[in-house]
Motif scaffolding. Structure first.
Motif, PDB file in Angstrom:
ATOM      1  N   VAL A  90       0.822  -1.267   0.086  1.00 51.25           N
ATOM      2  CA  VAL A  90      -0.187  -0.040   0.127  1.00 51.25           C
ATOM      3  C   VAL A  90       0.948   1.228  -0.069  1.00 51.25           C
ATOM      4  O   VAL A  90       0.893   2.147  -0.661  1.00 51.25           O
ATOM      5  N   HIS A  91       1.872   1.231   0.701  1.00 53.43           N
ATOM      6  CA  HIS A  91       2.736   2.359   0.849  1.00 53.43           C
ATOM      7  C   HIS A  91       3.696   2.612  -0.123  1.00 53.43           C
ATOM      8  O   HIS A  91       3.703   3.911  -0.869  1.00 53.43           O
ATOM      9  N   HIS A 138       1.217   4.256  -2.889  1.00 57.50           N
ATOM     10  CA  HIS A 138       1.166   5.710  -2.736  1.00 57.50           C
ATOM     11  C   HIS A 138       2.208   6.364  -3.259  1.00 57.50           C
ATOM     12  O   HIS A 138       2.111   7.736  -3.921  1.00 57.50           O
ATOM     13  N   ALA A 177      -3.874   2.564  -6.303  1.00 55.50           N
ATOM     14  CA  ALA A 177      -3.919   3.081  -4.999  1.00 55.50           C
ATOM     15  C   ALA A 177      -5.415   3.205  -4.183  1.00 55.50           C
ATOM     16  O   ALA A 177      -5.821   2.988  -3.011  1.00 55.50           O
ATOM     17  N   ALA A 178      -6.097   3.578  -5.097  1.00 49.08           N
ATOM     18  CA  ALA A 178      -7.603   3.591  -4.621  1.00 49.08           C
ATOM     19  C   ALA A 178      -8.322   2.451  -4.216  1.00 49.08           C
ATOM     20  O   ALA A 178      -8.943   2.531  -3.180  1.00 49.08           O
ATOM     21  N   GLY A 215      -6.744   1.162  -0.944  1.00 52.02           N
ATOM     22  CA  GLY A 215      -7.053   1.812   0.086  1.00 52.02           C
ATOM     23  C   GLY A 215      -8.598   1.749   0.520  1.00 52.02           C
ATOM     24  O   GLY A 215      -8.732   1.855   1.638  1.00 52.02           O
ATOM     25  N   ALA A 226      -7.730  -1.842   2.576  1.00 45.84           N
ATOM     26  CA  ALA A 226      -6.623  -1.756   3.731  1.00 45.84           C
ATOM     27  C   ALA A 226      -7.344  -1.781   4.995  1.00 45.84           C
ATOM     28  O   ALA A 226      -6.687  -2.649   5.916  1.00 45.84           O
ATOM     29  N   ASP A 227      -8.153  -0.842   5.295  1.00 43.39           N
ATOM     30  CA  ASP A 227      -8.824  -0.479   6.649  1.00 43.39           C
ATOM     31  C   ASP A 227      -9.681  -1.642   6.907  1.00 43.39           C
ATOM     32  O   ASP A 227      -9.908  -1.858   8.487  1.00 43.39           O
TER      33      ASP A 227
END
Length: 838
Positions: free
Chosen positions: A583-584, A587, A603-604, A607, A610-611
């Motif tokens: 993920v990092h 980004h 990335a979208a 994102g 991920a949470d």
């Protein structure tokens, strides 16, 4: 009439499986492996018929076929349960085996031993001295028979067996088998009836047979001290001097007539199957056969037709029914002759069948005889128990017994093709030769234990994987838990995915020491594939989960980007060691000047998930370690697609994110089990999934199923799957590669048909089986519509050898294990104490 048993026993000497009789006849006797029959397809049954045709056309006249019923020795069953198991390291399983002793004793399982005895020569008058020795109870000097003679008898037997072929795997009996057979005949159905002999062990240690004495009282005359008239009761009372208070009452049945219109095959000609499943008595069958070649039959038929023609000419002016009778006989003889003219390889079989019923009392035996007569009457077979011929027919079941008048009086003549439809050497056995006892056989009527050697299958180059289907409450979960706990107790490990809201597997795991329970929605461990798997395959495993979860193609835009980033080179370049690192890195690449829109898209998408998935993206959680003996992964909080959503393209394309995430995690658990269990770590591993379509309808799940099914036998691993609808869920690898299949109650007609077809049953040929599955398999009864305890666990089964039958699952014999499997937790008030990872 009372006859002494020693006057009937023909044996003068025995050398191995060779029997030398008082008349000079020499016979060879063999164990026969019966052909699997049961509920197999008609084409399979025709193969069995062809095997019997090859048998009967190559047997010499005077051959004897036997099917002997005897109780199984409980210790033999227990020995099979512990084959290949190190009990010093499997104390829990040792306790299970000990607890099984009383249960097996209570069931009193039976078996049927199949034997074949045929003449291989004679020794003329040279046996008279030996006969005298035997009659005076002195030892028989078998050395008087030359080695050359013995070799010639063996060569003759080998020649006959070579013509018969290997379909029935004849195995020479040990010398002591003749003694065991005699003891069984004297005690048939009574208290002293010996347990079935095994092909290894005590019988093979003996080199000779000693025959006990007995009195055979035809009509049981001694039962009435003041009887004036002779008895007309078709029964023999067998009394032995050493046990006069434990007689055996026996009755000999033989067919008087067969159906005039013939017997259809399959389904109508297997008349020996009718004797199975009768409690309280022991029932044997014997068939003595003689053959005539087609050429001799045609000559005799031609002579018979000529005589009928002469009789018709003599009565051509007579008006009576006799003329019609002669014409009818001529027509039948003509058709019989035509059958031999057009059928190559045919012969004529003259056969005498005896069904021997034995019990501890006269009433029990005669009740069984009358029941058998009624059963046969439904199939248009008339059975008789002839008075005055009982002892003669009793003697027919003794190998080497000389021909008696009764053998001819009750003989029947049929072409060999029709005889082979009787298929006497068949069995309804299912299961493996060894392993834990999971249930009893209901189809055979003998209640033989069903062994399922799940951990021994690899040694026999067979897959141990299994699949289960049935409606809700039919016993699927019970069976899955039974197999899991057996694997654990035998020293293996299992991973089960628990979809139930109440956590029934977690509750079950509380009975297992050091069990691990994982909740995917409140994780204490990580399923991050980049941390979970070896670096060489970690990127591929991550892609297998990410691409469908993010709805990406592996070769277009964002899919191509993440595919490149997860190669070994890409991970090293971008410092990716975990999913959160991915993920990092995404980004950073998105924020680089000149980066394409695909990075923003990736990335979208990352994102968005991920949470929601700490089990994948939280680096503080320790990776899952599948080294516990029992691991339960609770997935009840995951939203999972239905089978229809997985198999219908437009529905799959519209799957919401929550279901994509749930599917990815579900598959990851299977992949983790594959990586852990399909390794040569010396420990058996079982993956259990109660939602089969998630392992069979997705690309990753299908690969997991295929790998366990194909390679499990190489690495001591198996997969166990359950489903409601096999037609939908058990396709691909689950249908083609999983050999062991179990079907529990299905009251829905469509699902019942699908389930039986999945087993390999042609439901159009056997529609009654659909009704049995729907209405007579663990049927709920009474006001509460609950299944009685004695009817629970009934099922259909197909084993690794493709044999199909019916059985009943018993569950663990240990009370504590049985309680853990049977108990159903509730949503509240439940307490499960387990060790958690993390």
């Amino acid at each position: 009439m009372t006859v002494l048993g020693r006057d009937i026993q023909p044996t003068a000497a025995i050398r191995g499986n060779l029997q030398f009789t008082q008349s000079g006849l020499v016979t060879a006797t063999y164990f026969i492996d019966p052909a699997g029959y049961g509920l197999r397809t008609p084409s399979d049954k025709y193969d069995v018929k062809l095997a019997h045709h090859g048998l009967i056309t190559n047997l010499p006249s005077g051959s004897l076929l036997l099917g002997i019923q005897a109780r199984l020795e409980t210790l033999d069953v227990l020995r099979k349960m512990v084959e290949g198991v190190d009990l010093d390291r499997s104390e829990d399983y040792a306790d299970e085996v000990v607890a099984s002793y009383e249960r097996i004793q209570a069931i009193m399982p039976q078996t049927r031993i199949h034997l074949l005895s045929f003449p291989v020569g004679s020794i003329g008058t040279g046996l008279s001295t030996l006969t005298g020795l035997w009659r005076s109870t002195q030892a028989v000097d078998v050395s008087a028979i030359s080695k050359e003679d013995l070799d010639s008898y063996d060569e003759k037997a080998t020649s006959i067996l070579s013509k018969i072929g290997s379909d029935f795997a004849p195995t020479p009996v040990p010398a002591a088998l003749f003694q065991w057979l005699w003891e069984h005949y004297l005690n048939r159905g009574a208290l002293g009836d010996p347990a079935a002999p095994t092909r290894v062990g005590v019988l093979e240690d003996a080199t000779a047979a000693v025959f006990g004495s007995a009195a055979l009282d035809e009509g049981a005359q001694a039962d009435s001290r003041y009887r004036v008239r002779p008895s007309f009761i078709p029964v023999i009372k067998v009394v032995q001097p050493e046990a006069p208070d434990r007689p055996s009452y026996q009755s000999m049945l033989t067919p008087r007539s067969f159906p005039y219109a013939g017997m259809t095959f399959p389904g109508g000609s297997e008349f020996l199957d009718i004797i199975n499943g009768m409690a309280g008595v022991s029932i044997d069958w014997g068939m003595r056969v003689s053959m005539k070649p087609a050429e001799e039959v045609l000559r005799n038929n031609e002579l018979g037709l000529r005589r009928l023609g002469e009789q018709m000419e003599q009565r051509d002016t007579e008006v009576s029914f006799a003329q019609n009778t002669l014409m009818s006989k001529a027509q039948m003889l003509s058709e019989y002759n035509h059958h031999f003219e057009v059928s190559g390889g045919e012969s004529e079989v003259s056969f005498t069948t005896v069904i021997a019923v034995g019990g501890p009392t006269r009433e029990a035996t005669l009740d069984a005889v009358n029941l058998l007569k009624r059963r046969y009457k439904r199939f248009q077979l008339e059975m008789t128990a002839p008075v005055g011929a009982q002892v003669d027919l009793w003697s027919m079941l003794i190998p080497g017994s000389p021909a008696r008048r009764a053998f001819e009086d009750f003989a029947h003549i049929v072409p060999s093709d029709m005889w082979s439809g009787f298929v006497p050497f068949t069995s309804s056995e299912i299961g493996d030769d060894s392993g834990p006892v999971i249930g009893v056989n209901l189809l055979s009527g003998q209640f033989q234990p069903i062994h399922f050697g799940i951990m021994e299958a690899a040694l026999h180059d067979l897959s141990a994987s299994f699949a289960v289907t049935g409606e809700l409450g039919s016993g699927k979960s019970f069976f899955l838990k039974l197999m899991a706990v057996l694997v654990h107790d035998m020293g293996g490990q299992f991973l089960a995915i628990d979809r139930s809201q109440v956590g029934e597997w977690a509750h079950f795991a509380s009975a297992i020491d050091h069990a691990v329970v994982i909740d995917l929605t409140a994780p204490t461990v990580s399923l991050d594939p980049l941390r979970l798997f070896d670096s060489r395959v970690a990127g591929e495993r991550a892609l297998d989960s990410l691409l469908p979860m993010l709805d990406l193609s592996p070769t277009a835009s964002a899919g191509a980007v993440v595919s490149n980033m997860l190669t070994e080179k890409g991970r090293a370049e971008h410092g990716i060691h975990s999913m959160l690192d991915l993920v990092h890195a995404t980004h950073r690449l998105r924020d680089d000047p000149g980066s394409g829109p695909e990075y923003a898209d990736l990335a979208a998408r990352l994102g968005a998930v991920a949470d929601r998935l700490p089990v994948l993206f939280d680096p503080m959680l320790k990776p899952l370690q599948l080294n516990a003996a029992a691991t339960v992964v609770r997935s009840h909080g995951l939203a999972l697609p239905t089978a229809e959503e997985l198999t219908t393209p437009h529905l799959y394309n519209r799957l919401p994110l929550t279901k994509r995430l749930g599917t990815a995690l579900y598959e990851l658990v299977g992949v983790a089990a594959r990586e852990a269990f399909l390794t040569d770590n010396g420990r058996f591993g079982l993956l259990v999934g109660d939602e089969a379509h998630h392992f069979t309808q997705t690309q990753v799940g299908a690969a997991v199923t295929s790998d366990f099914s194909r390679d499990g036998r190489k690495h001591l691993a198996a997969i166990g799957l359950a489903s409601h609808d096999p037609a939908t869920d058990f396709q691909g690898a689950a249908h083609n590669l999983i050999p062991n299949r179990f079907v529990f109650r299905q009251r829905d007609e469509t699902l019942a048909r699908n389930s039986l077809e999945w087993l390999g049953i042609d439901v159009d040929e056997a529609p009654y089986l659909v009704q049995i599955l729907r209405e007579s398999t663990s049927p709920p009864t009474g006001a509460g519509r609950t299944v009685p305890e004695e009817r629970r666990g009934e099922m259909f089964m197909r084993d690794a050898l493709n044999r199909i039958g019916r059985g009943k699952v018993l569950g663990p014999a240990r009370p504590d294990r049985a309680a853990a499997i049977n108990s159903t937790p509730t949503a509240a008030g439940r307490s499960v104490v387990v060790e958690r990872q993390g």
